[in-house]
Design a protein around this motif. Structure first.
Motif, mmCIF file in Angstrom:
data_model
loop_
_atom_site.group_PDB
_atom_site.id
_atom_site.type_symbol
_atom_site.label_atom_id
_atom_site.label_comp_id
_atom_site.label_asym_id
_atom_site.label_seq_id
_atom_site.Cartn_x
_atom_site.Cartn_y
_atom_site.Cartn_z
ATOM 1 N N ALA A 57 0.846 -1.190 0.000
ATOM 2 C CA ALA A 57 0.000 0.000 0.000
ATOM 3 C C ALA A 57 0.883 1.241 0.000
ATOM 4 N N MET A 86 -4.586 7.053 -1.934
ATOM 5 C CA MET A 86 -3.904 5.794 -1.716
ATOM 6 C C MET A 86 -3.981 4.982 -3.002
ATOM 7 N N THR A 205 -5.153 0.766 4.421
ATOM 8 C CA THR A 205 -3.935 0.136 3.902
ATOM 9 C C THR A 205 -3.947 -1.366 4.123
#
Length: 224
Positions: A57, A86, A205
């Motif tokens: 991640a 992200m 994540t």
């Protein structure tokens, strides 16, 4: 991470400042920051999904926040808003691969299976208050923090025990926000212990972002 702090004497015209909170009768400092956070499983040489371990991640975000310190009680409060992303769009795979090439370390192989692109929008509060400060050589303070949004939802409770040449005000952020905490020339020896208990409700994540499809993430039941 990079952060730039600044003071303000006149009322703010920034609408984001209205989302930030401060202690009453406190010294205030605002800040802007940028941070990159990169996560990998234990074995980065494996070119497939490492089931049972965390997924790859990469997170990149900008922050705007306010630090306030009560000069009388030395209580400390920080509030901040973070906006970013992200996923592959943040360039974490290229950044880590480049850095590993610079230091002559093995190239991470599993980035094709990282978490998908998603929005990061988080708000964080951190409060710390002295509990015991008998002299300039020993200090105990307690802290609580809460973070909520699309990246993480958690809360922590802890305390800090500090010993050494602490002076009147030892924490770096405190000294930064308190003009009365003058710099000391020469060396200082300090030791810190900071245990903390944290409740984790959600972590993008590990579990993937909201409304995204991922090749591999962990189920919420796998987190402790």
């Amino acid at each position: 991470s990079l952060e730039a702090f600044y003071g303000r004497r006149l009322p703010s015209g920034n609408p984001l400042d209205k989302l930030l909170v401060a202690l009453p009768r406190s010294t205030k400092l605002y800040f802007y920051g940028m941070a990159s956070r990169i996560f990998t499983p234990t074995d980065i040489s494996y070119p497939r999904i490492t089931y049972g371990d965390r997924p790859y991640a990469s997170v990149l975000y900008l922050s705007h926040g306010l630090v306030s310190v009560d000069r009388d009680t030395h209580a400390y409060l920080s509030s901040s808003l973070s906006v970013g992303a992200m996923g592959p769009a943040t360039g974490g795979a290229d950044l880590q691969s480049w850095f590993h090439q610079v230091i002559g370390y093995r190239k991470p192989q599993g980035w094709p299976y990282q978490t998908s692109n998603s929005l990061v929008l988080d708000y964080r509060l951190y409060h710390e208050r002295p509990l015991l400060h008998p002299n300039g050589h020993f200090h105990i303070s307690g802290n609580i923090d809460v973070e909520a949004g699309t990246l993480v939802d958690n809360m922590g409770l802890g305390f800090t025990v500090a010993a050494g040449q602490l002076g009147d005000f030892f924490t770096r952020d405190h000294a930064l926000a308190d003009p009365a905490a003058t710099a000391v020339r020469g060396w200082r020896l300090q030791a810190f212990l900071h245990p903390e208990f944290r409740l984790l409700f959600y972590d993008a994540t590990l579990e993937g972002g909201f409304f995204t499809s991922n090749k591999y993430v962990l189920d919420g039941h796998d987190l402790e």
